[in-house]
Design a protein around this motif. Structure first.
Motif, mmCIF file in Angstrom:
data_model
loop_
_atom_site.group_PDB
_atom_site.id
_atom_site.type_symbol
_atom_site.label_atom_id
_atom_site.label_comp_id
_atom_site.label_asym_id
_atom_site.label_seq_id
_atom_site.Cartn_x
_atom_site.Cartn_y
_atom_site.Cartn_z
ATOM 1 N N LYS A 709 44.499 37.662 47.806
ATOM 2 C CA LYS A 709 44.500 39.053 48.259
ATOM 3 C C LYS A 709 44.138 40.015 47.129
ATOM 4 N N LEU A 710 44.639 39.733 45.922
ATOM 5 C CA LEU A 710 44.347 40.604 44.789
ATOM 6 C C LEU A 710 42.851 40.658 44.496
ATOM 7 N N PHE A 711 42.225 39.494 44.482
ATOM 8 C CA PHE A 711 40.808 39.460 44.114
ATOM 9 C C PHE A 711 39.899 39.888 45.259
ATOM 10 N N GLU A 712 40.377 39.803 46.482
ATOM 11 C CA GLU A 712 39.637 40.418 47.581
ATOM 12 C C GLU A 712 39.772 41.943 47.514
ATOM 13 N N TYR A 713 40.940 42.392 47.149
ATOM 14 C CA TYR A 713 41.207 43.833 47.072
ATOM 15 C C TYR A 713 40.384 44.501 45.976
ATOM 16 N N ASP A 714 40.252 43.844 44.820
ATOM 17 C CA ASP A 714 39.483 44.472 43.735
ATOM 18 C C ASP A 714 37.990 44.171 43.799
ATOM 19 N N GLY A 715 37.576 43.413 44.829
ATOM 20 C CA GLY A 715 36.159 43.167 45.040
ATOM 21 C C GLY A 715 35.610 41.940 44.367
ATOM 22 N N THR A 716 36.441 41.167 43.655
ATOM 23 C CA THR A 716 35.956 39.959 42.986
ATOM 24 C C THR A 716 35.569 38.894 44.000
ATOM 25 N N LEU A 717 36.365 38.748 45.047
ATOM 26 C CA LEU A 717 36.086 37.773 46.098
ATOM 27 C C LEU A 717 35.594 38.489 47.348
ATOM 28 N N ALA A 718 34.809 37.780 48.100
ATOM 29 C CA ALA A 718 34.362 38.321 49.378
ATOM 30 C C ALA A 718 35.540 38.371 50.337
ATOM 31 N N THR A 719 35.613 39.447 51.105
ATOM 32 C CA THR A 719 36.654 39.566 52.121
ATOM 33 C C THR A 719 36.238 38.774 53.346
ATOM 34 N N PRO A 720 37.149 38.565 54.289
ATOM 35 C CA PRO A 720 36.772 37.853 55.516
ATOM 36 C C PRO A 720 35.595 38.483 56.246
ATOM 37 N N GLU A 721 35.379 39.789 56.039
ATOM 38 C CA GLU A 721 34.250 40.459 56.689
ATOM 39 C C GLU A 721 32.961 40.282 55.905
ATOM 40 N N GLY A 722 33.055 39.591 54.742
ATOM 41 C CA GLY A 722 31.861 39.330 53.958
ATOM 42 C C GLY A 722 31.569 40.370 52.908
ATOM 43 N N LEU A 723 32.440 41.374 52.731
ATOM 44 C CA LEU A 723 32.216 42.398 51.723
ATOM 45 C C LEU A 723 32.702 41.927 50.370
ATOM 46 N N ARG A 724 32.075 42.394 49.313
ATOM 47 C CA ARG A 724 32.494 42.029 47.962
ATOM 48 C C ARG A 724 32.752 43.283 47.136
#
Length: 724
Positions: A709-724
């Motif tokens: 969740k942390l790395f999705e939140y800061d943009g390091t990982l792609a979110t489930p919607e595919g955003l980075r």
């Protein structure tokens, strides 16, 4: 007959003028005294008059706000609406109904049994059947009758020995019971004077009847208010809902001596997620002794009782104002002479990110296989920025709702009896043995003392003894052994036997010295005085023993057991210091602050407590071992992995005993400290769950979910919607 002629006596002119002079002298003396009293001493009489007739009322200030690092409001002041009664306006009316209600409450207070008639029935009786007795309590048991007779005897007892018994109007003291009932002779109360308290009680009953809400104040509350705080409005109902306020406006706004009164209150939008950190407020205590000469009456404000609300209460509460009111000898308010408005409180901006705080709470709540689903998770999670010591999240579980806590005494009582200690701030004040999360510190201490120890190997085998005491590694319980390993592998496997051998080889002092430099047992400084320069206070926090008692004690220290205790906050500081290469930062919780809302924020600086002297090679060995704990196929925290993210960590399982009923049982506090990404760390995390299974099985899966969740939140990982 001879006649006698009366001769007119001649008065001396001197006597006449003397008498006139005496009169002038007397009048002069009187005139002089009048001049002295009415002119020369006027200011003194004015002062006496003002002292006797003017009272100062303390007016609370609007409390300041608390924001997270993104400007989200975590604590705010909101208006609460109350139905107020102005008792000073109720001193004149004479009311049989009020007298009846007052008498009923006097009896009720003594026999502690609710009347068997309603307000409407009492009101109807007074209106239509005044000449008849009103039956208020029926079917009293023999025990209740005896109690009532004894209480009435005390109530009417003579004030002095030999005196006559006191009269209670409305009661037949010669026949206090009619059958098994208590009755009131309402006719006897018709021409009696009515107290302000009784008139107030009648008005409160009338409002309650019209709106359909139960009373919140007792008759004794009313009398206490009139006795001690008469010039102030009586809050008959507090924190009313919009629906109740609408009903009052529709059916009660025409009633004399009542109005809607605004009071500031507190709200915490994040609820239980921030409860331990932010704290809560309650009504402030009465005027303190040192304020007694300055204020006569106190419109109570609110004050912080826990967390930041308490720590920075003086900043947040602002400065009170005051109002000068004129009262008569009875204490009734005749007018307002002067008002000085209060100054609002200051604001805090935290380093906490409310979203990350929620991630931490969710991670703690994730039950793992084998955990009792019926019990709340007891633990804590602290997330720091290792590059400056900023506290990004500080979660404690289980939590509570501060919004309910402030308004519900029943909720507060329930929390006091809750065995899970929901109000206990485990993240800061919890004290636990660190278990194997201490091993990196022990290893760094030995490697600094002896850099060649990186080449030393020890064999982990079942049956290892210190003196006559057998010392075990966790793998021995599974009938396994780690074999011949070095210090980096010992960290990866979390091997106890290697640590025992190391402690016996190098002694206690290298480990203790390194732990001391990492801040173990010392003041953390998370709640500093904002107006003072940073300083490392010499205060104990946790426990770091000065020396070992024997070899067994030193071995226990090497694996984080025995007498050493730490908090989750301290272990997060340890993880951050290893992550950044050896700088121990004071954890910064307050990023900015200001004394009033109209001023600019002042930055609370980051501050390094010390730079720890750690050889680069030693640090790389320990960091490599922590990397292997998560990333190696044989590491103890493989379940903490997150694809595309390199994480370093150290698991820990601290054994302890506790009493369950009559039995003493063994249990385990499960730990993990970690940081990520490995090469350029942005997050350092310490997490503990009480009474878990092991760090690898209890904490590692929770950390994996948290880091994702942390790395999705800061943009390091792609979110489930595919955003980075």
């Amino acid at each position: 007959m001879a006649m006698r002629v009366r001769q007119k006596k001649q008065r001396s002119v001197l006597v006449i003028w003397a008498a006139f002079g005496m009169m002038l002298l007397g009048m002069s003396v009187l005139a002089k005294e009048l001049w002295h009293l009415q002119v020369q001493e006027k200011s003194g009489f004015d002062a006496d008059f003002m002292r006797q007739s003017v009272r100062r009322i303390r007016l609370p200030a609007v409390r300041g706000k608390i924001f997270d690092t993104n400007g989200k409001v975590l604590a705010d002041s909101i208006p609460t609406y109350n139905i107020a009664i102005y008792t000073e306006e109720l001193r004149t009316p004479r009311s049989t109904l009020a007298n009846t209600l007052g008498l009923i409450h006097e009896i009720w207070q003594r026999i502690e049994r609710r009347p068997d008639v309603s307000y409407r029935e009492i009101k109807e009786h007074v209106k239509l059947s005044l000449d008849k007795p009103l039956t208020v309590w029926e079917n009293l048991t023999p025990e209740e009758q005896s109690v009532w007779l004894a209480l009435l005897d005390q109530w009417t007892a003579p004030k002095t020995a030999g005196g006559s018994r006191r009269t209670v109007y409305g009661l037949d003291t010669e026949k206090p019971l009619q059958g098994n009932s208590i009755v009131i002779h309402t006719k006897d109360l018709e021409d009696r004077s009515t107290s302000t308290a009784a008139n107030t009680l009648e008005l409160i009953y009338e409002i309650a009847d019209r709106i359909g809400i139960p009373r919140q104040v007792s008759y004794q509350d009313i009398k206490n208010h009139i006795l001690a705080r008469r010039p102030l409005p009586l809050m008959a109902w507090e924190n009313i809902t919009p629906e109740v306020m609408a009903k009052w406006a529709d059916s009660c706004s025409s009633l004399a001596a009542t109005d809607i009164y605004y009071k500031p209150s507190r709200t915490f939008p994040e609820g239980d997620a921030m409860a331990h950190l932010i704290g809560f407020t309650l009504e402030a205590d009465a005027i303190r002794e040192e304020e007694g000469e300055q204020f006569h009456f106190d419109l109570r404000d609110i004050e912080g009782r826990k967390g930041l609300e308490s720590t920075y209460n003086e900043l947040l509460q602002g400065e009170p104002g005051y109002q000068l009111v004129q009262i008569d000898v009875s204490g009734f308010h005749h007018g307002t002479l002067q008002t000085t408005p209060p100054k609002p409180g200051g604001d805090l901006e935290l380093t906490i990110d409310a979203t990350i705080q929620q991630f931490a709470m969710e991670a703690l709540a994730m039950k793992q296989p084998g955990e009792d689903t019926s019990l709340p998770v007891r633990g804590a999670c602290v997330i720091l920025d290792p590059n400056n010591g900023d506290v990004l999240a500080m979660a404690s579980s289980p939590s509570f709702d501060p919004n309910i806590y402030m308004v519900s005494p029943a909720y507060r009582r329930a929390l006091m009896e809750d065995p899970s200690k929901r109000t206990y701030h485990r993240a800061v004040f919890g004290q636990y043995p660190p278990g194997s999360t201490f091993k990196p510190i022990a290893a760094l201490g030995v490697l600094r003392e002896d850099p060649t120890y990186s080449e030393v190997t020890h064999k982990c085998y079942n049956g290892f003894k210190v003196g006559k005491k057998q010392m075990r590694c966790w793998i021995h319980k599974r009938h396994g052994e780690h074999g011949e390993i070095n210090i980096r592998e010992a960290l990866m496997y979390s091997c106890n036997v290697f640590m025992f051998e190391m402690a016996l080889d190098k002694g206690y002092e290298p480990m203790r010295k390194m732990a001391e430099e990492f801040g173990i047992g010392q003041y953390a400084g998370i709640f500093p005085n904002l107006e003072e320069a940073p300083v490392q206070k010499d205060l104990k926090y946790g426990n770091l023993p000065e020396n070992s008692l024997n070899d067994i004690d030193a071995c226990n220290m090497a694996i984080g057991q025995g007498r050493i205790t730490v908090s989750p906050l301290q272990m997060a500081m340890v993880a951050a210091t290893i992550a950044n290469g050896g700088t121990l930062y004071r954890p910064r919780l307050v990023k900015k602050w200001r004394n009033t809302p109209d001023k600019e924020f002042i930055t609370n600086p980051t501050w390094a407590i010390r730079r720890i002297d750690i050889p680069v090679d030693a640090l790389e060995i320990v960091r490599g071992g922590m990397y292997d704990v998560v990333q190696h196929a044989k590491g103890t925290a493989r379940d903490a992995r997150v694809p595309e993210i390199e994480i370093a960590g150290k698991t820990g399982s601290a054994q302890y005993t506790k009493r369950v009923g009559e039995a003493v049982v063994a249990s385990t506090h499960t730990w993990m400290i970690s940081y990520a990404p490995f090469h350029f760390p942005r997050y350092a995390v310490a997490m503990i769950v009480e009474d878990g299974n092991s760090g690898g099985s209890t904490i590692a899966p929770r950390l994996s979910a948290l880091y994702k969740k942390l790395f999705e939140y800061d943009g390091t990982l792609a979110t489930p919607e595919g955003l980075r």
